[in-house]
Design a protein around this motif. Structure first.
Motif, mmCIF file in Angstrom:
data_model
loop_
_atom_site.group_PDB
_atom_site.id
_atom_site.type_symbol
_atom_site.label_atom_id
_atom_site.label_comp_id
_atom_site.label_asym_id
_atom_site.label_seq_id
_atom_site.Cartn_x
_atom_site.Cartn_y
_atom_site.Cartn_z
ATOM 1 N N ALA A 1 0.902 -1.346 -0.052
ATOM 2 C CA ALA A 1 0.105 -0.165 0.121
ATOM 3 C C ALA A 1 0.998 1.333 0.061
ATOM 4 O O ALA A 1 2.093 1.286 0.312
ATOM 5 C CB ALA A 1 -0.966 -0.006 1.236
ATOM 6 N N ALA A 2 0.526 2.406 -0.468
ATOM 7 C CA ALA A 2 0.907 3.608 -0.459
ATOM 8 C C ALA A 2 -0.154 4.730 -0.554
ATOM 9 O O ALA A 2 -1.143 4.751 -0.869
ATOM 10 C CB ALA A 2 1.720 3.835 -1.914
ATOM 11 N N ALA A 3 0.382 5.896 0.432
ATOM 12 C CA ALA A 3 -0.488 6.939 0.684
ATOM 13 C C ALA A 3 0.027 8.082 -0.172
ATOM 14 O O ALA A 3 1.038 8.355 -0.618
ATOM 15 C CB ALA A 3 -0.592 7.196 2.076
ATOM 16 N N GLY A 4 -1.154 8.671 -0.685
ATOM 17 C CA GLY A 4 -0.744 10.241 -1.251
ATOM 18 C C GLY A 4 -1.530 11.245 -0.478
ATOM 19 O O GLY A 4 -1.882 11.040 0.697
ATOM 20 N N ALA A 5 -1.616 12.500 -1.184
ATOM 21 C CA ALA A 5 -2.156 13.466 -0.579
ATOM 22 C C ALA A 5 -3.744 13.380 0.169
ATOM 23 O O ALA A 5 -3.875 13.562 1.103
ATOM 24 C CB ALA A 5 -2.334 14.520 -1.594
ATOM 25 N N ASP A 6 -4.523 12.615 -0.686
ATOM 26 C CA ASP A 6 -5.936 12.428 -0.533
ATOM 27 C C ASP A 6 -6.262 10.829 -0.554
ATOM 28 O O ASP A 6 -7.431 10.830 -0.771
ATOM 29 C CB ASP A 6 -6.790 13.631 -0.813
ATOM 30 N N TYR A 7 -5.447 9.972 -0.696
ATOM 31 C CA TYR A 7 -5.883 8.735 -1.175
ATOM 32 C C TYR A 7 -4.983 7.685 -0.631
ATOM 33 O O TYR A 7 -3.706 8.076 -0.150
ATOM 34 C CB TYR A 7 -5.739 8.491 -2.876
ATOM 35 N N ILE A 8 -5.248 6.413 -0.810
ATOM 36 C CA ILE A 8 -4.511 5.243 -0.319
ATOM 37 C C ILE A 8 -4.424 4.092 -1.410
ATOM 38 O O ILE A 8 -5.646 3.819 -1.690
ATOM 39 C CB ILE A 8 -4.755 4.626 0.931
ATOM 40 N N LYS A 9 -3.360 3.837 -1.940
ATOM 41 C CA LYS A 9 -3.245 3.000 -3.116
ATOM 42 C C LYS A 9 -3.107 1.399 -2.385
ATOM 43 O O LYS A 9 -2.246 1.237 -1.627
ATOM 44 C CB LYS A 9 -2.165 3.126 -4.258
ATOM 45 N N ILE A 10 -3.813 0.359 -2.793
ATOM 46 C CA ILE A 10 -3.503 -0.883 -2.493
ATOM 47 C C ILE A 10 -3.108 -1.579 -3.815
ATOM 48 O O ILE A 10 -3.869 -1.733 -4.701
ATOM 49 C CB ILE A 10 -4.887 -1.374 -1.813
ATOM 50 N N ARG A 11 -1.981 -2.492 -3.516
ATOM 51 C CA ARG A 11 -1.458 -3.278 -4.643
ATOM 52 C C ARG A 11 -2.508 -4.245 -4.935
ATOM 53 O O ARG A 11 -3.169 -5.276 -4.135
ATOM 54 C CB ARG A 11 -0.210 -3.780 -4.405
ATOM 55 N N THR A 12 -2.690 -4.619 -6.287
ATOM 56 C CA THR A 12 -3.879 -5.213 -6.964
ATOM 57 C C THR A 12 -3.611 -6.689 -6.544
ATOM 58 O O THR A 12 -4.771 -7.173 -6.423
ATOM 59 C CB THR A 12 -4.091 -5.050 -8.490
#
Length: 425
Positions: free
Chosen positions: A198-209
């Motif tokens: 996972a990785a966080a941005g300014a207003d989001y969190i991405k989850i590896r597919t």
């Protein structure tokens, strides 16, 4: 705003704008073809990454222009605010760091990349204080502790039966409860373009597919990526004058990651295999600093019980931006290094009765060395207190009590205690 505040805001906005094109992890990562070739060769051949590999993947921005812009901003800060202005000193240091980051990216695939990385993020052989153990010592010590509990069946991880989609839905629901009115702006979604789970941005969190999770993993993501990384970003974006607090140079990365690990610990969201992941990263970086190459680090992770794909992924983190027989990219030291530094800071704040400074860790992408200055800037109205704050830092009663006991326990000899308790443990 008065003229003074407008000047700070203008200079701060220029820093935010100038750093926008810099994407360190995108610039240093190896593309999937390297991974596929390595696995196709059954892990027997060194990854085909050289200086020419990076030259074939040019930076997405004009590095000379970006360095020049930061130089101009730094000069204007001194001209308009003076040499010793507190907020000016923070902004000038940020300009210097960002120029150094660009120099590091320009040096991908060379020895300078690793040397600059150590200057920005530290080295595993660095001591915390004179005479104290080093980061590599901490990694080995924690590994020994984890080895002692590794054989316990009741501490095994729960099965990872949640897909990325399941994790996205569960994490989104939890973050909506935490951030309330911001639930429409904090997004959790799947991504196949990240190395970590996972990785966080300014207003989001991405989850590896393709990642798998259990509920404990999602709880750790809620605390680490949500409460800390997204929370401090939102608090930084909420700053009306010192907008630079919404962005973090490497010095803030150490504080951010340390704060995130501390939150995992005090919310009981961490667990032994999570700590093992952090200690393994530290040990791997130290191995490379001592001369190990990619294949030796890959084998280290294989011996830790990881399969080929995971071992490749772990080893490639250490060599991102470098070459398979070069110096390491030391950013992953930030987790344990930052944890120790933030923990010590909070201990001292409690000991000295300066509790009001502790929540300011969350007012944006802060750096420990700036905390005293930030307290002054809050008093002057240049920085606003954090809007989004974990419960553990909103009410400091329990945290203060814990730190009071911790300050005393630090004076006891664990070796002497072990000898005295030998008949009962």
């Amino acid at each position: 705003m008065d003229d003074y505040q407008r000047t700070i805001r203008t200079l701060s906005d220029r820093i935010v704008l100038a750093q926008a094109p810099i994407r360190v992890l995108d610039a240093v990562k190896w593309d999937d073809s390297i991974r596929q070739d390595f696995l196709k060769a059954k892990g027997k051949e060194m990854p085909a990454v050289s200086r020419d590999y990076y030259l074939s993947r040019p930076l997405s921005f004009d590095s000379s222009a970006v360095k020049s812009e930061f130089q101009h901003i730094e000069r204007d800060i001194t001209r308009q605010l003076g040499q010793f202005n507190p907020v000016g000193q923070i902004m000038r240091r940020m300009c210097k760091e960002y120029r150094m980051v660009v120099r590091m990216l320009e040096a991908r695939g060379t020895e300078d990349f690793g040397l600059i990385s150590q200057e920005l993020y530290g080295a595993a052989s660095d001591a915390f204080h004179a005479g104290d153990p080093t980061l590599s010592d901490l990694g080995r010590m924690m590994s020994d502790y984890l080895d002692n509990i590794d054989g316990r069946g009741d501490l095994k991880d729960e099965a990872k039966n949640l897909t990325a989609k399941d994790a996205v839905n569960l994490l989104q629901t939890r973050l909506n409860k935490v951030f309330g009115e911001c639930e429409d702006t904090i997004r959790v979604f799947e991504s196949d373009g990240i190395v970590a789970d996972a990785a966080a941005g300014a207003d989001y969190i991405k989850i590896r597919t393709d990642a798998k999770f259990n509920e404990r993993d999602v709880r750790a993501l809620e605390v680490h990526e949500g409460l800390v990384h997204v929370g401090t970003t939102l608090n930084g974006l909420n700053q009306p004058i010192c907008t630079f607090l919404s962005k973090g140079p490497p010095s803030s990365t150490v504080t951010q990651e340390g704060l995130a690990i501390l939150m995992e610990v005090i919310t009981f969201a961490s667990y032994p295999s999570r700590l093992r992941k952090l200690t393994n990263r530290t040990r791997a970086i130290h191995m490379v600093e001592e001369g190990a190459d990619f294949m030796q680090v890959y084998q280290f992770f294989r011996e830790q019980g990881f399969e080929m794909p995971e071992s490749y992924g772990n080893a490639s983190r250490v060599f991102r931006g470098s070459v398979p027989n070069g110096l390491p990219f030391t950013k992953d030291l930030s987790y344990l290094k930052g944890f120790i530094m933030v923990y010590n800071y909070i201990q001292l704040a409690v000991r000295k009765g300066k509790l009001e400074q502790i929540p300011l860790l969350f007012c944006g992408k802060t750096t420990l060395e700036d905390m005293r200055t930030l307290r002054q800037l809050v008093d002057e109205g240049l920085v606003v207190a954090p809007k989004y704050l974990p419960d553990q830092f909103r009410d400091l009663n329990a945290l203060s009590a814990w730190m009071c006991f911790s300050n005393f326990l630090n004076h006891l000899s664990l070796d002497r205690i072990e000898a005295d308790y030998s008949n009962i443990l």
